[in-house]
Write an enzyme that holds these catalytic residues in place. Structure first.
Site, mmCIF file in Angstrom:
data_model
loop_
_atom_site.group_PDB
_atom_site.id
_atom_site.type_symbol
_atom_site.label_atom_id
_atom_site.label_comp_id
_atom_site.label_asym_id
_atom_site.label_seq_id
_atom_site.Cartn_x
_atom_site.Cartn_y
_atom_site.Cartn_z
ATOM 1 N N ASN A 9 0.877 -1.176 0.000
ATOM 2 C CA ASN A 9 0.000 0.000 0.000
ATOM 3 C C ASN A 9 0.914 1.226 0.000
ATOM 4 O O ASN A 9 1.487 1.568 1.024
ATOM 5 C CB ASN A 9 -0.873 -0.045 1.265
ATOM 6 N N TRP A 10 1.010 1.843 -1.164
ATOM 7 C CA TRP A 10 1.960 2.962 -1.290
ATOM 8 C C TRP A 10 1.441 4.253 -0.662
ATOM 9 O O TRP A 10 2.159 5.230 -0.552
ATOM 10 C CB TRP A 10 2.279 3.216 -2.773
ATOM 11 N N LYS A 11 0.176 4.273 -0.306
ATOM 12 C CA LYS A 11 -0.451 5.463 0.293
ATOM 13 C C LYS A 11 -0.185 6.699 -0.600
ATOM 14 O O LYS A 11 -0.064 6.549 -1.815
ATOM 15 C CB LYS A 11 0.047 5.653 1.725
ATOM 16 N N HIS A 97 -9.271 0.846 5.121
ATOM 17 C CA HIS A 97 -7.989 1.094 5.773
ATOM 18 C C HIS A 97 -8.182 2.039 6.953
ATOM 19 O O HIS A 97 -8.995 2.971 6.878
ATOM 20 C CB HIS A 97 -6.989 1.685 4.771
ATOM 21 N N GLU A 99 -6.561 4.473 8.005
ATOM 22 C CA GLU A 99 -6.382 5.903 7.702
ATOM 23 C C GLU A 99 -7.639 6.475 7.048
ATOM 24 O O GLU A 99 -7.999 7.633 7.274
ATOM 25 C CB GLU A 99 -5.137 6.095 6.812
ATOM 26 N N GLU A 169 -5.100 -5.258 10.580
ATOM 27 C CA GLU A 169 -4.091 -4.229 10.784
ATOM 28 C C GLU A 169 -4.347 -3.517 12.112
ATOM 29 O O GLU A 169 -5.140 -2.554 12.148
ATOM 30 C CB GLU A 169 -4.144 -3.210 9.644
ATOM 31 N N GLY A 175 2.567 2.078 10.732
ATOM 32 C CA GLY A 175 3.494 3.201 10.576
ATOM 33 C C GLY A 175 4.193 3.608 11.864
ATOM 34 O O GLY A 175 4.804 4.665 11.937
ATOM 35 N N SER A 215 3.678 -2.279 10.220
ATOM 36 C CA SER A 215 5.134 -2.298 10.393
ATOM 37 C C SER A 215 5.771 -3.645 10.051
ATOM 38 O O SER A 215 6.756 -4.038 10.669
ATOM 39 C CB SER A 215 5.518 -1.859 11.807
ATOM 40 N N GLY A 236 3.020 -1.115 4.234
ATOM 41 C CA GLY A 236 3.055 0.313 3.933
ATOM 42 C C GLY A 236 4.486 0.754 3.668
ATOM 43 O O GLY A 236 5.017 0.595 2.571
ATOM 44 N N GLY A 237 5.128 1.289 4.691
ATOM 45 C CA GLY A 237 6.471 1.860 4.559
ATOM 46 C C GLY A 237 7.459 0.974 3.821
ATOM 47 O O GLY A 237 8.156 1.433 2.893
HETATM 48 P P1 PGA Z 1 3.033 0.159 7.599
HETATM 49 O O1 PGA Z 1 1.571 0.365 6.983
HETATM 50 O O2 PGA Z 1 3.585 -1.112 7.008
HETATM 51 O O3 PGA Z 1 3.803 1.379 7.201
HETATM 52 O O4 PGA Z 1 2.856 0.047 9.080
HETATM 53 C C1 PGA Z 1 0.708 -0.725 6.814
HETATM 54 C C2 PGA Z 1 -0.595 -0.265 6.235
HETATM 55 O O5 PGA Z 1 -1.026 0.856 6.547
HETATM 56 O O6 PGA Z 1 -1.232 -0.981 5.460
#
Ligand code: PGA
Length: 252
Positions: A9-11, A97, A99, A169, A175, A215, A236-237
């Site tokens: 997930n590149w956000k 998600h 967010e 998640e 994050g 993470s 994500g990251g």
């Molecule tokens: P993260 O994000 O790996 O940076 O914790 C995961 C996600 O939001 O899907």
């Protein structure tokens, strides 16, 4: 069929150039299709979907959108529908998600409509859910997760579940650099499988891929993914770095 899936997930990261470079590097690592028990998915921003769909045609990499609107079309300035995504060759969408839930007021009611629209448009859904830190501390994490899944997905027919990928998640791990321990992940994933088996059937429950997100990185992926009920990761990251992401893919 239950598959091992690594989804990035590149956000709101990576402009066009960076998106293409990341895909190029991933294709160097994974030049041919994987065996059919494994899948790689990337979710770039909306504006970069078309070139990335082009670049990944007939490769091991599949492309997902990070969100969509529930309506087919209409006066929804700035929004994008399932049929528009399908029209450019995007067949997978991430929904729910944390967010989106916390920053964009995405409620369970909205998610019900989005799930319905994605299913009608024959899209696969990576459905995200997870508890907040206070909820875990209060011992409510199972209840929170059960409620999120029930509200958005327990109205589905058995056959709809072929289009569902789940992503647990925990919000406190997204994050933050703090990961759920392999035991915490396995415990929740086994619980999720249990409630699905109870509502539908053991067979259906066994067929659903349940990803862990929060993470996950190259250094902890193997341990998390070695759990019997953890079928992959939503990253994500670490998905923004080709070496990190490739190492996670190699752990499935
Ligand atoms: P993260 O994000 O790996 O940076 O914790 C995961 C996600 O939001 O899907």
């Amino acid at each position: 069929m239950r598959k091992n899936i690594v989804a990035g997930n590149w956000k709101m990261n990576n402009d066009l150039e960076a998106s293409k470079l990341l895909i190029k590097n991933l294709l160097n690592e994974f030049p041919s299709k994987l065996d059919n028990t494994k899948r790689i998915i990337v979710a770039p921003t909306f504006v970069n979907l078309i070139p990335i769909v082009e670049m990944t045609k007939n490769t091991a990499i599949e492309v997902a959108a990070q969100n969509m609107h529930f309506a087919q079309s209409g006066a929804f300035t700035g929004e994008i529908s399932a049929s528009m995504l399908k029209g450019i060759g995007v067949n997978i969408v991430i929904l729910g998600h944390s967010e989106r839930r916390s920053m964009f007021n995405e409620t369970d009611e909205i998610l019900v409509k989005k799930v319905e629209s994605a299913l009608q448009n024959k899209m696969e859904i990576i459905f995200c859910f997870g508890e907040m830190l206070e909820e875990r501390k209060a011992g409510n994490h199972f209840k929170v997760v059960e409620d999120q899944i029930k509200k958005a997905l327990f109205n589905l027919n058995e056959s709809d579940w072929k289009q569902i990928i789940l992503a647990y998640e925990p919000v406190w791990a997204i994050g933050t650099g703090e990961t759920a321990s392999p035991d915490q992940a396995q415990e929740m994933h086994a619980f999720i499988r249990k409630i699905i088996a109870k509502k539908y059937s053991q067979e259906l429950s066994n067929d659903v891929s349940i990803l862990y997100g929060g993470s996950m990185k190259a250094s902890n992926a193997k341990e998390l993914l070695s759990n019997p009920d953890v079928d992959g990761g939503l990253i994500g990251g670490a998905a923004l770095n080709a070496d990190e992401f490739s190492a996670i893919i190699k752990s499935i």
